[in-house]
Design a protein around this motif. Structure first.
Motif, PDB file in Angstrom:
ATOM      1  N   ALA D 225      13.136 -18.645  -7.891  1.00  0.00           N
ATOM      2  CA  ALA D 225      12.367 -18.415  -8.418  1.00  0.00           C
ATOM      3  C   ALA D 225      10.787 -19.618  -8.791  1.00  0.00           C
ATOM      4  N   GLY D 226      10.095 -19.849  -7.661  1.00  0.00           N
ATOM      5  CA  GLY D 226       9.168 -20.366  -7.599  1.00  0.00           C
ATOM      6  C   GLY D 226       8.526 -21.296  -7.913  1.00  0.00           C
ATOM      7  N   VAL D 227       9.523 -22.760  -8.533  1.00  0.00           N
ATOM      8  CA  VAL D 227       9.315 -23.960  -8.972  1.00  0.00           C
ATOM      9  C   VAL D 227       8.917 -24.758  -8.012  1.00  0.00           C
ATOM     10  N   MET D 228       7.824 -25.012  -8.975  1.00  0.00           N
ATOM     11  CA  MET D 228       6.629 -25.092  -8.770  1.00  0.00           C
ATOM     12  C   MET D 228       7.055 -25.959  -6.189  1.00  0.00           C
ATOM     13  N   PRO D 229       7.555 -27.208  -6.312  1.00  0.00           N
ATOM     14  CA  PRO D 229       7.087 -27.217  -5.273  1.00  0.00           C
ATOM     15  C   PRO D 229       8.060 -26.476  -4.179  1.00  0.00           C
ATOM     16  N   PHE D 230       8.373 -25.344  -4.778  1.00  0.00           N
ATOM     17  CA  PHE D 230       9.222 -24.453  -3.439  1.00  0.00           C
ATOM     18  C   PHE D 230       8.523 -22.904  -3.972  1.00  0.00           C
ATOM     19  N   HIS D 231       7.208 -22.866  -4.255  1.00  0.00           N
ATOM     20  CA  HIS D 231       6.922 -21.752  -4.288  1.00  0.00           C
ATOM     21  C   HIS D 231       5.954 -21.122  -3.337  1.00  0.00           C
ATOM     22  N   SER D 232       5.551 -22.043  -2.453  1.00  0.00           N
ATOM     23  CA  SER D 232       4.704 -21.310  -1.077  1.00  0.00           C
ATOM     24  C   SER D 232       5.175 -20.175  -0.631  1.00  0.00           C
ATOM     25  N   TRP D 233       5.932 -20.043  -0.336  1.00  0.00           N
ATOM     26  CA  TRP D 233       6.677 -18.542  -0.034  1.00  0.00           C
ATOM     27  C   TRP D 233       5.827 -17.357  -0.494  1.00  0.00           C
ATOM     28  N   LEU D 234       5.665 -17.336  -1.878  1.00  0.00           N
ATOM     29  CA  LEU D 234       5.621 -16.722  -2.902  1.00  0.00           C
ATOM     30  C   LEU D 234       4.001 -15.311  -2.305  1.00  0.00           C
ATOM     31  N   PRO D 235       3.236 -16.627  -2.645  1.00  0.00           N
ATOM     32  CA  PRO D 235       1.547 -16.068  -1.713  1.00  0.00           C
ATOM     33  C   PRO D 235       1.950 -15.258  -0.594  1.00  0.00           C
ATOM     34  N   ALA D 236       2.765 -16.162   0.104  1.00  0.00           N
ATOM     35  CA  ALA D 236       2.674 -15.700   1.758  1.00  0.00           C
ATOM     36  C   ALA D 236       3.190 -14.225   2.084  1.00  0.00           C
ATOM     37  N   ALA D 237       4.741 -14.448   1.442  1.00  0.00           N
ATOM     38  CA  ALA D 237       4.552 -13.579   1.141  1.00  0.00           C
ATOM     39  C   ALA D 237       4.457 -11.965   0.343  1.00  0.00           C
ATOM     40  N   MET D 238       3.065 -11.791   0.668  1.00  0.00           N
ATOM     41  CA  MET D 238       2.062 -11.056  -0.345  1.00  0.00           C
ATOM     42  C   MET D 238       0.944  -9.768   1.419  1.00  0.00           C
ATOM     43  N   VAL D 239       1.931 -10.489   2.352  1.00  0.00           N
ATOM     44  CA  VAL D 239       1.405  -9.622   3.022  1.00  0.00           C
ATOM     45  C   VAL D 239       2.222  -8.519   3.358  1.00  0.00           C
ATOM     46  N   ALA D 240       3.272  -7.904   2.815  1.00  0.00           N
ATOM     47  CA  ALA D 240       4.443  -7.071   3.333  1.00  0.00           C
ATOM     48  C   ALA D 240       3.177  -6.218   2.168  1.00  0.00           C
ATOM     49  N   PRO D 241       4.037  -5.069   2.588  1.00  0.00           N
ATOM     50  CA  PRO D 241       3.104  -3.098   1.842  1.00  0.00           C
ATOM     51  C   PRO D 241       4.013  -3.866   0.972  1.00  0.00           C
ATOM     52  N   THR D 242       2.761  -3.030  -0.796  1.00  0.00           N
ATOM     53  CA  THR D 242       2.871  -3.159  -1.879  1.00  0.00           C
ATOM     54  C   THR D 242       3.592  -3.385  -2.443  1.00  0.00           C
ATOM     55  N   PRO D 243       4.713  -1.588  -2.073  1.00  0.00           N
ATOM     56  CA  PRO D 243       5.773  -1.625  -2.956  1.00  0.00           C
ATOM     57  C   PRO D 243       6.491  -2.767  -3.098  1.00  0.00           C
ATOM     58  N   VAL D 244       6.697  -3.052  -1.627  1.00  0.00           N
ATOM     59  CA  VAL D 244       7.927  -4.306  -1.127  1.00  0.00           C
ATOM     60  C   VAL D 244       7.340  -5.456  -2.261  1.00  0.00           C
ATOM     61  N   SER D 245       5.729  -6.050  -2.137  1.00  0.00           N
ATOM     62  CA  SER D 245       5.769  -7.240  -3.087  1.00  0.00           C
ATOM     63  C   SER D 245       5.908  -6.702  -4.826  1.00  0.00           C
ATOM     64  N   ALA D 246       5.677  -5.715  -5.162  1.00  0.00           N
ATOM     65  CA  ALA D 246       6.087  -4.925  -6.217  1.00  0.00           C
ATOM     66  C   ALA D 246       7.464  -4.879  -6.740  1.00  0.00           C
ATOM     67  N   LEU D 247       7.673  -4.428  -6.539  1.00  0.00           N
ATOM     68  CA  LEU D 247      10.018  -4.700  -6.888  1.00  0.00           C
ATOM     69  C   LEU D 247      10.208  -5.670  -6.289  1.00  0.00           C
ATOM     70  N   LEU D 248      10.576  -6.142  -4.942  1.00  0.00           N
ATOM     71  CA  LEU D 248      10.467  -7.880  -4.391  1.00  0.00           C
ATOM     72  C   LEU D 248       9.902  -8.542  -5.167  1.00  0.00           C
ATOM     73  N   HIS D 249       9.031  -8.871  -5.359  1.00  0.00           N
ATOM     74  CA  HIS D 249       8.446 -10.181  -5.551  1.00  0.00           C
ATOM     75  C   HIS D 249       7.620  -9.996  -6.888  1.00  0.00           C
ATOM     76  N   ALA D 250       8.274  -8.726  -8.043  1.00  0.00           N
ATOM     77  CA  ALA D 250       7.537  -9.129  -9.013  1.00  0.00           C
ATOM     78  C   ALA D 250       8.272  -8.681  -9.946  1.00  0.00           C
ATOM     79  N   VAL D 251       9.383  -8.203  -9.062  1.00  0.00           N
ATOM     80  CA  VAL D 251      11.424  -7.551  -9.937  1.00  0.00           C
ATOM     81  C   VAL D 251      12.112  -8.386  -9.062  1.00  0.00           C
ATOM     82  N   ALA D 252      12.571  -8.255  -8.401  1.00  0.00           N
ATOM     83  CA  ALA D 252      14.058  -8.090  -7.649  1.00  0.00           C
ATOM     84  C   ALA D 252      13.640  -9.998  -7.075  1.00  0.00           C
ATOM     85  N   VAL D 253      13.463 -10.171  -6.129  1.00  0.00           N
ATOM     86  CA  VAL D 253      13.688 -11.551  -5.572  1.00  0.00           C
ATOM     87  C   VAL D 253      13.242 -12.611  -6.970  1.00  0.00           C
ATOM     88  N   VAL D 254      12.064 -12.039  -7.780  1.00  0.00           N
ATOM     89  CA  VAL D 254      12.259 -13.439  -7.979  1.00  0.00           C
ATOM     90  C   VAL D 254      12.377 -13.803  -8.943  1.00  0.00           C
TER      91      VAL D 254
END
Lengths: 277, 81, 102, 494, 109, 497, 136, 189
Positions: D225-254
């Motif tokens: 859920a990326g609540v604040m002190p535990f959020h920094s994985w999320l920007p880092a994970a943006m190296v993934a291909p964009t569909p992954v970021s899109a689905l997983l980091h905008a939809v599924a995972v978060v």
């Protein structure tokens, strides 16, 4: 390291000494070990198994299962030595020159690597460190070995009435062969009792024991319940136990003898089975 | 069983045990270990454990010492402690 | 008679001290071997005497016999080490002459 | 409330696992492989959708798979909230699959078979989370999702993705094992069950301090859920291909993270219990802090995806905030925000991907004038940002509206201020991009004036999602109904 | 009979004592072998003779056999002991031990 | 025949080991089928035993037809039937999986290898089934001695490791023997049931306490509990891979079983937990074991070393869980025996599979293995996830019980250690996965299609069991609830809550 | 004072066993030579055997072999007349085990020597380190 | 390729012994087997002391096994017909030997207990040529010499050259030669 060891050892000893204070007195006839299970053995062993040597009765019958695995331990030790040490390919040996002694003359041949070994019966292969001929030891041991063997067999056969039994007898038999190997040389001992023979005997010895137990199982009784063998021996159940113990002791003796010899073969020649110690 | 014998032999056993681990020569250690098991054998006999004594006699004298000597023969006698 | 044999046995046990001294002190391995051999023969006697103390000599004779037989094996094995042409001081560090090793 | 024993939830979860062998088997034939993906996605959506009528009718579908602990089984239960989430994610799988085809083929990525496999697994886990009947099942699928997305995050297999993958796993798995698991075991220990219930399962005997600790452990434990002190994985994970970021980091995972926190706060702890001791307020403040801070950070980011990522962190905390308000309106808002933000944010990500595919540009400062070259994309981007900011005519407005109502209802006026401020901040970091894209002309513009849109497979999805974002403003009814129903189920029929 | 047994055992002990003392007192390895190997053997013979005599007092078959067995031990030791002694001395010679002699010992420290 | 079932899992392997020698000496090809058949029969009879225990409760079997205090009795209840099945199944799977491996590694030594291995299993099965404290020692020695040999055969440092193992193992076994001797001195009996009956009368004697400690120390050495673990890492990692696959999953688990048996059956639980009240201290030791095992695992750079230290940490789990003294902790501990056997088998098997292709288990050598051996690596991943404790693999559920036990007992240090170790395992395994997953670094971006390196999976005979075990991890996890409710809860005495 | 002497003398064998055990453990821990360690191991095992056999002792009792007069006809053997045979049985097994262990241990020692040319633990450690250095 | 190796024992006085015929191919004649069996069986009866069927049967089996295994060790030479005579004369020899041994023992005891022992002893290595031919007789001689305190056989070569260590000159001067003669008488050599 030494100080650490000493400290831990002293600590350990202190604890144990402290524990000893609560022991029953040494030799107390009323102590728990003397009064709980063992009286049954002492008082009933003869009646139940007709074996006067209580130790043998307990060893081979009441707690025969322990002894079965004790034999298995010996077997596995022998197998382990073979497994660990035996050299199967001769090329592991760095200088591959070979020495042969011409028996009638005592002349020694050195065969360089690649040379053809003499085929005649008159040559015997020897180690770089062979045993020099020592007539006195050779002759004396030659004379006494049969008696040692006979004694070993006697010990096995009379385990019921006097101390001894399969294990002791087996060790004595094994020692006689070791003595032979020591006094003559290892090759001659191996010629008398080869590796295959010792391996198979060793397994067969344990097999006799376990097989006797399994036979009881097949006869419908519990494992190792020799009383079930009475129809086979044609005697009553108690005598059958006594005979069952004898069979088992023979198995133990066979296994232990071959195991000891086998271990010695491998250890003394580092698995090469040339001349040993 | 007689306690003086028992004590005496026990002391010998301990002495030879200490000797076996302190002597600076493995062959010597093996031989002293042989002595150790001889003495143990008497000890068992004195304590009335005939079968144990028999086993110790046959094993200690017939097998384990020989195995030790064989092992030392095949390795080295050298030791630094 | 029992007491006589008891004292004989104790005396014999005391004699073992001498052999043990030789076995522990050395100086050479062969001296130790002599000591052990001597312990062996005393042990044989001691076993029989113990049998007398228990009034069951016939049981102890077997042990003594086995003992006599196998003591021989040990001695042969140990002496064979040297007959394989390994020197008395081979491989022992820091010793040149007899008497230095302990 | 009816209970219907039904295999549907199980099938919905399993369908994308079952398709994995198929994908592997047809790994050498891309068309067939992607057909499998589509088929699975379609079927999955249909299954999920087929449950809507029953759920709207007030029923709950249940399937208990196996009793693994006494009082805790691996079991599925479809209630309104879960269905809402499953509906969104399974629909978006279809869209994303289409987009993936365009993106992956467009860039000629390696390891596509692996990519589709783990994609399918992730979806399965997401739906599993949505349909979990208890905390154990939830945790199971949560972890499954963590591991299934690892290969996706590190898809490029280079140094950068390696380090961000490391960070990803460490944060996600570390927090879930280190915090959520013991909290869960504790809950199990005191209550003897893990099933989600209407007013929670915590016995009232648990002291507030412990409850506090538990809530915090769950809050940070579900680090997705990326609540604040535990959020920094999320920007880092943006190296993934964009569909992954899109689905997983905008939809599924978060969203799974937010969903989990939602479930825990409402289904495990219980709204009344939390309100009773004022724990909701604590969570509110944590969420508020995250909202503001992440928005501020987002302002300073130049990488488009990074800016989107920080935006996501902030938006997620809206959902958490909605849950923490513990009032009907607030909860409704939070739930709706899951859906609304999903459509908005996925549009944005699709756009970022499309820009990358078409031009290779990643940074905002390089995007000056890009609107002239990629008008469709940037229009969609504009719509998406409106939705995320929460302005009409986009779906985001509705959810924020409900959230604001919720703050009033809970008398958390500070939160209202936070929401409004943050919306302003959102506008402040999104609108300049649009402005720069359309109205600025750089001195040395990188783009010639001819049109150069991304491949069609990329475009269609982003058009679709942008369209839906608007549609949701106009017809929020299905989601609204589900959310209202869910609130009733959560708070009990008061 | 008892008396004979006691005498023999005492004699045996005497020989054993000789062996034990000799093993300590003798100057070198070779000369130690003399008391060690031989006096012990003789001591064994004597004491076992005593024990055997004591045993066969009751004169049943079992007792006589036991006595014979004891003597069998002695016979056995009489065969093996010299061989063992020989093996040891042979080992000593092969290992290169120099025998101690009167002359050398006086010259060397 | 069914009343003789308790004897079969021991007798059949023993007889077959002998047959392997006698027949195999002349026809080495026969040794594998015989071993296979023996272990299958043993496993089947173990399953039969379990069925009997489930239907009609614990069963006893007097060897030689003698009644317990006088003869040796075998005793089967829920606990040992369960562990027996786990051990025999692991052995059987390992046996099948290592067939090729053994053929290559021990070309001329197949016969002794199988003989020793079957004897090893015999020993373990006997330890599990026996109801006699001394018989346990003998069987322990059978198992250990064969284990020493199997480990010592390896290349390089293996003989030294084996020798250290012998020394430590002998100390351990002898301590156990001494402890039993003390108990014998105080009660005069060796039969476990009889001991349990006679011991409470002398509970106030410090000799009994000392006996308990001595036994425990011995078992701790044997199970490689932390400060006494010295022998394990080298032994397991330098052993030939066939041997480590076969031995690693079994020995420590069986020793933990013995500890449980000793504490619960020979002594009553209230003696250990209330009268002596050492539970807390041992749990703290376990905490240290877990932490140190994990930390040391982090410091290693070879696959098998890492796995060995993980085994050390896992021992800490089980010991700590058991000594929490409550139902959940014990359940976790017993469940973890089963699960850990499967997990360890899986990871060692996977390591073995990898080693068939790379020969060297330095971590750096694992580069690109995901591409080269996807299935083996997937199985390693499954094992790793299970060790980390990810649902729905079995490792999660035992950890669950352990944690809930820890919370219930208020022992938060233990919980923290468990979580710490899980995190360390995450790091460990992801380090492995990273290396195996990412292409050799520096070789371009890896962004575009690389030349696919050729797939070179392990031989099918190894791969198939590996996959089965990996799947089994999940199945075991899913059915752990049934396992607990049907078996394990009966294995724990009723007075423990 | 007398009680102390009685206490010390009455459990003399137990003291002996402890001393032997300590010698054995000390040798295993402190000695660097592998054969010495093995000897220590054996002494250690023998110490435990001594303990067991001591538990068997019974004052004024004979060896556990029924005399021919007794037992063969009826139940006339009395427990107090014979030393407890059970520990003897157990220790027979233990001795056998110790010999077997000895064999395997020596085998491994020989193997170690063949590999490193030394039996000293520290020298072996040095050569392992040297070889590891050579590898890298 | 094939060459003669040089035999160089450490000590010059040690020449490599030619293996005796018994080492080469012991002949297993039936007569020697039967005699072996009988001797062993007598020993068995002595050891056993039980004359019931079972034990006698076991004895027969044991003796048979030992005979089978090592008859060639006990009686390697085929001319067993000479045995009874040898035994008879050998038994006559034993008392004499015992007497000599006893006398020598007392001598050594005297040495051992003497306070000035170091002066009295004068160890030296002595040698002489024996006229005995067969192995068994030579070994008997060697053992007899060793058994007599004061002298220990160090080596007996294949040519019958005996080296022995004597504790003082008297012990080694005459007795070995007398023994040599007596043993030659026993074995008629």
């Amino acid at each position: 390291m030494k100080i650490v060891a000493l400290a831990s050892v002293l600590l350990c000893g202190g604890i144990l000494i402290f524990g000893t204070a609560g022991f029953p007195d040494f030799g107390d006839p009323l102590s728990p070990p003397a009064s709980h299970v063992s009286p049954h053995y002492i008082e009933e062993a003869v009646a139940e198994t007709s074996v006067p040597n209580i130790v043998t009765a307990v060893l081979a019958d009441y707690r025969g299962f322990d002894t079965l695995f004790e034999t298995a331990v010996v077997f596995s030790a022998a197998m382990a030595c073979f497994f660990l040490l035996r050299v199967f390919r001769e090329d592991e040996r760095s200088p591959s020159e070979k020495l042969y002694r011409h028996l009638p003359t005592g002349i020694i041949l050195r065969i360089d690597p690649g040379g053809k070994a003499p085929q005649s019966n008159e040559f015997e292969p020897i180690d770089p460190t062979w045993v020099p001929h020592d007539m006195i030891v050779k002759t004396t041991t030659r004379l006494i070995i049969p008696f040692i063997q006979l004694f070993g067999l006697y010990v096995i056969a009379h385990g019921h009435h006097s101390p001894g039994g399969g294990f002791q007898g087996g060790v004595i038999l094994g020692s006689s062969l070791i003595l032979y190997a020591l006094s003559q040389n290892l090759r001659m001992a191996i010629g008398r009792m080869g590796e295959t023979v010792s391996a198979v005997f060793c397994a067969a010895g344990v097999f006799i024991y376990a097989g006797a137990g399994a036979l009881c199982l097949l006869m419908g009784a519990n494992f190792l319940d020799y009383a079930a063998l009475s129809p086979l021996f044609g005697v009553d159940a108690i005598q059958a136990r006594s005979l069952g113990i004898l069979v088992v002791e023979i198995g133990v003796g066979l296994a232990v003898m071959s195991a000891m010899v086998w271990i010695y073969y491998n250890l003394a020649s580092v698995g090469r089975h040339q001349e040993g110690l | 069983m007689s306690w003086p014998m028992d004590m005496l032999i026990l002391v010998f056993v301990i002495i030879s045990g200490i000797g076996a681990i302190t002597v600076r020569d493995l062959l010597g250690a093996a031989i002293l270990f042989g002595a150790y098991s001889f003495l143990m054998c008497i000890l068992w006999a004195i304590m009335g454990a005939v079968d144990v004594a028999f086993t110790e006699a046959s094993v200690g004298a017939g097998v384990s010492t020989v195995l030790f000597v064989a092992a030392v023969f095949r390795t080295t006698r050298r030791t630094r402690d | 008679m029992h007491h006589f044999f008891l004292f004989a046995a104790i005396f014999m046990a005391l004699l073992i001290i001498f052999s043990l001294y030789r076995a522990v002190i050395g100086p050479t391995v062969l001296d130790r071997l002599i000591g052990v051999n001597a312990i062996g023969s005393k042990t044989t006697a001691l076993l029989i005497l113990t049998g007398l103390l228990y009034h069951r000599v016939e049981m102890f004779v077997d042990i003594a016999l086995a003992y006599a037989m196998l003591n021989f094996v040990t001695v042969i094995a140990a002496s064979r080490y040297f007959q394989k042409r390994k020197g008395l001081f081979d491989e022992i560090e820091g010793t040149q002459k007899e008497g230095d090793i302990s | 409330m009816d209970l219907i024993v039904s295999l549907k939830p199980l099938f919905a979860v399993l369908i994308s696992i079952l398709v994995v062998p198929m994908i592997i088997w047809s790994g050498n034939r891309p068309n067939l492989r992607e057909a499998w993906t589509f088929a699975a996605a379609g079927i999955k959506f249909l299954i999920v959708a087929s449950m809507v009528p029953a759920v709207l009718g007030g029923a709950t579908l249940e399937w208990t798979m196996v009793q693994v602990l006494p009082g805790a089984a691996i079991a599925f239960r479809v209630d309104a909230f879960g269905l809402l989430f499953a509906l969104v994610s399974s629909f978006l799988w279809i869209v994303t699959s289409a987009y993936s085809i365009g993106y992956m083929r467009g860039l000629d990525e390696h390891g596509q078979t692996r990519y589709y496999c783990f994609f399918a697994l992730s979806l399965s886990a997401t739906v599993g989370v949505a349909f979990s009947a208890n905390l154990l099942t939830l945790y199971l699928f949560y972890e499954m999702l963590s591991f299934a997305t690892y290969p996706l995050v590190t898809h490029h297999q280079d140094m950068e993705s390696r380090s961000s993958g490391r960070k990803y796993i460490l944060y996600i798995v570390g927090s879930s094992i280190g915090l959520a698991l013991p909290a869960m075991v504790y809950v199990y220990g005191v209550s003897g069950t893990l099933d989600f219930a209407t007013q929670g399962i915590m016995p009232s005997s648990v002291p507030p301090a412990v409850l506090m600790a538990l809530v915090l452990m769950f809050l940070f434990g579900f680090a997705k859920a990326g609540v604040m002190p535990f959020h920094s994985w999320l920007p880092a994970a943006m190296v993934a291909p964009t569909p992954v970021s899109a689905l997983l980091h905008a939809v599924a995972v978060v969203k799974v993270g937010a969903f989990c926190i939602f479930r825990v706060l409402t289904g495990v702890m219980g709204a009344d219990l939390l309100t009773g001791i004022g724990l909701g307020t604590v969570v509110c403040y944590i969420a508020a802090f995250t909202i503001i801070v992440s928005s501020l950070i987002a302002l300073s980011q130049d990488g488009l995806k990074r800016r989107l990522a920080f935006s996501t962190i902030g938006q997620l905390s809206y959902i958490v905030l909605g849950a923490a308000l513990l009032t009907p309106q607030g909860l409704t808002g939070g739930m709706l925000h899951i859906a609304m933000h999903a459509f908005g944010k996925i549009t944005l990500f699709f756009c970022a991907g499309a820009i990358f595919v078409a031009t290779g540009v990643k940074n905002i400062s390089d995007m000056t004038g890009i609107g002239k070259r990629m008008p469709i994309t940037m229009t969609a981007f504009f719509i998406g940002s409106l939705s995320v900011i929460g302005l009409p005519p986009c779906g985001g407005f509705i959810s924020k509206w409900f959230l604001a109502l919720g703050t009033l209802e809970a008398r958390q006026y500070v939160m209202l201020v936070v929401i409004l401020t943050s919306s302003l901040l959102n506008a402040a970091y999104f609108l300049p991009i649009v402005y720069r894209a359309f109205f600025c002309t750089a001195e040395e513009s990188k783009f010639d004036n001819r049109m150069g849109e991304a491949p069609i497979w990329c475009l269609i999805p982003l058009k679709l999602t942008a369209f839906i974002s608007i549609l949701l403003f106009l017809f929020p009814q299905p989601f609204l109904d589900l959310a209202k129903l869910a609130v009733v189920q959560i708070l009990g029929s008061k | 009979m008892n008396f004979m047994a006691v005498v023999f055992v005492l004699l045996g002990l005497l020989f054993f004592t000789g062996g034990a003392v000799g093993i300590i007192r003798m100057p070198d390895f070779y000369s130690r072998l003399h008391p060690a190997g031989k006096l012990d053997t003789m001591g064994l013979l004597m004491s076992m003779l005593g024990v055997a005599l004591y045993t066969i007092q009751e004169f049943s078959l079992g007792e006589v056999l036991t006595g014979l067995k004891i003597m069998f031990i002695v016979v056995f030791v009489f065969i093996t002991s010299p061989t063992a002694t020989h093996a040891i001395v042979d080992a000593g010679v092969r290992a290169g031990l120099e025998p101690w002699t009167q002359d050398i010992s006086r010259e060397e420290p | 025949m069914s009343q003789h079932l308790p004897a079969l899992p021991v007798i059949v392997p023993l007889l077959s080991a002998l047959l392997i020698t006698m027949l195999g000496w002349f026809k080495p090809r026969l040794s594998f089928p015989i071993a296979l058949a023996a272990l299958t029969v043993a496993l089947l009879s173990a399953v039969g035993l379990m069925g009997r225990v489930l239907s009609s409760g614990a069963a006893a079997y007097g060897m030689g037809g003698w009644n317990p205090p006088w003869g040796i009795a075998y005793h089967v209840d829920h606990l040992n039937a369960l562990v027996l099945i786990a051990v025999l199944a692991a052995a059987l799977v390992g046996l099948i999986a290592t067939r090729k491996c053994v053929k290559e590694e021990f070309a001329e030594r197949i016969v002794p290898f199988y003989t020793l291995f079957v004897l090893f299993v015999t020993g373990l099965a006997g330890i599990l089934l026996t109801g006699d404290a001394f018989n346990l020692y003998v069987l322990l020695e059978v198992a250990s001695l064969t284990g020493y040999a199997l480990i010592g055969i390896g290349e390089k440092r293996a003989p030294l490791a084996g020798l250290n193992y012998i020394l430590m193992g002998t100390i351990g076994a002898s301590f156990y023997l001494l402890g039993i001797g003390y108990l014998y001195l105080m009660t005069g009996t060796l039969n476990m049931a009889d001991l349990a009956q006679r011991l409470p009368a002398v509970y106030d004697s410090h000799v009994v306490a000392l006996a308990f400690f001595i036994c425990l120390t011995g078992l701790f050495v044997k199970m490689a509990f932390f400060p006494l673990h010295g022998w394990l890492p080298n032994a397991y990692s330098h052993a030939p891979s066939a041997a480590s696959i076969l031995i690693a999953p079994l020995t420590t688990k069986v020793m933990i079983y013995v500890m449980i048996r000793l504490t619960l059956t020979v002594f009553t639980p209230d003696y250990a937990f209330d009268i002596l009240d050492i539970g807390n201290a041992i749990v703290w030791l376990a905490v240290i074991a877990i932490v140190m095992g994990s930390a040391l695992a982090l410091a290693q750079n070879r696959l098998k070393h890492i796995l060995s230290y993980i085994v050390v940490a896992e021992v800490g789990y089980m010991v700590g869980g058991f000594w929490l003294g409550n139902r959940a902790g014990m359940t976790g501990s017993i469940l973890h025996i089963v699960n850990d056997a499967a997990m360890t088998l899986c990871v060692f098997l996977a390591a073995g599979a990898l080693l068939t292709r790379i020969r060297e288990d330095r971590l750096a050598g694992l580069q690109g293995m995901f591409r080269k051996m996807p299935l083996s690596m997937a199985a390693l991943a499954a094992g790793g996830l299970s060790i980390i404790g990810v649902p729905p693999t079995c490792g999660f559920f035992s950890k669950w019980y352990l944690i809930s036990g820890g919370i219930e007992a208020g022992h938060y240090g233990f919980v923290a250690a468990l979580l710490f170790s899980s995190l360390v395992n995450v790091v460990l395994f992801f380090r492995i996965f990273e290396i195996a997953y990412f292409e050799p670094l520096g070789q371009g971006h890896g962004h575009h299609r690389n030349d696919p390196s050729p797939m070179a999976e392990a031989p099918t005979s190894m791969l198939a069991p590996l996959v089965v075990v990996a799947v089994l991890l999940v199945v075991l996890g899913l059915y752990s609830g049934n396992l607990v409710s049907a078996i394990i809860q009966y294995a724990i005495p009723a007075q423990i809550i | 004072m007398n009680e102390w002497i009685a206490f010390l003398a009455g459990k003399f064998n137990y003291w002996g066993f402890i001393v032997l055990m300590m010698i054995g453990i000390y040798a295993i821990i402190a000695k660097k030579n592998l054969i010495k360690k093995i000897i220590g191991m054996n002494i250690f095992q023998t110490a435990i055997i001594l303990f067991y056999v001591s538990t068997a002792a019974k004052r004024d009792a004979g060896i556990p072999i029924i005399t021919h007069g007794h037992g063969m006809s009826g139940h006339s053997a009395r427990a107090v007349d014979y030393i407890n045979p059970l520990p003897h049985v157990l220790m027979l097994t233990a001795i056998v085990v110790s010999v077997a262990t000895l064999g395997v241990a020596l085998t491994l020692a020989v193997k170690v020597y063949r590999q490193y040319g030394s039996l000293e633990e520290d020298e072996i450690a040095d050569s392992i380190r040297a070889r590891a250095g050579g590898d890298q | 390729m094939v060459e003669q190796a040089k035999v160089s024992p450490q000590n010059r006085s040690y020449e490599q012994g030619t293996p005796s015929p018994s080492d080469v191919q012991p002949e297993k004649s039936r007569a020697s087997r039967i005699i072996t069996f009988v001797i062993l069986f007598v020993i068995w009866l002595l050891l056993s002391g039980r004359f019931d069927l079972l034990h006698i049967g076991l004895g027969v089996a044991s003796c048979f096994l030992v005979t089978l295994f090592s008859a060639d060790l006990l009686l390697p030479s085929p001319d067993v017909m000479r045995l009874p005579g040898i035994w008879f004369r050998f038994i006559k020899y034993i008392p004499w030997l015992l007497y000599e041994v006893l006398a020598a023992n007392i001598h050594v005891m005297y040495l051992v207990f003497h306070p000035r022992m170091m002066r009295l002893i004068d160890p030296r290595i002595m040698e002489f040529d024996s006229k005995l031919k067969s192995d068994i007789s030579r070994v008997t001689l060697a053992n007899s010499i060793t058994l007599t305190p004061g002298t220990i056989t160090i080596h007996i070569s294949i040519y019958g050259h005996i080296t022995f260590h004597a504790i003082d000159i008297e012990s080694g001067k005459s007795l070995p030669l007398i023994m040599d003669a007596r043993i030659a008488d026993i074995f008629k050599e």
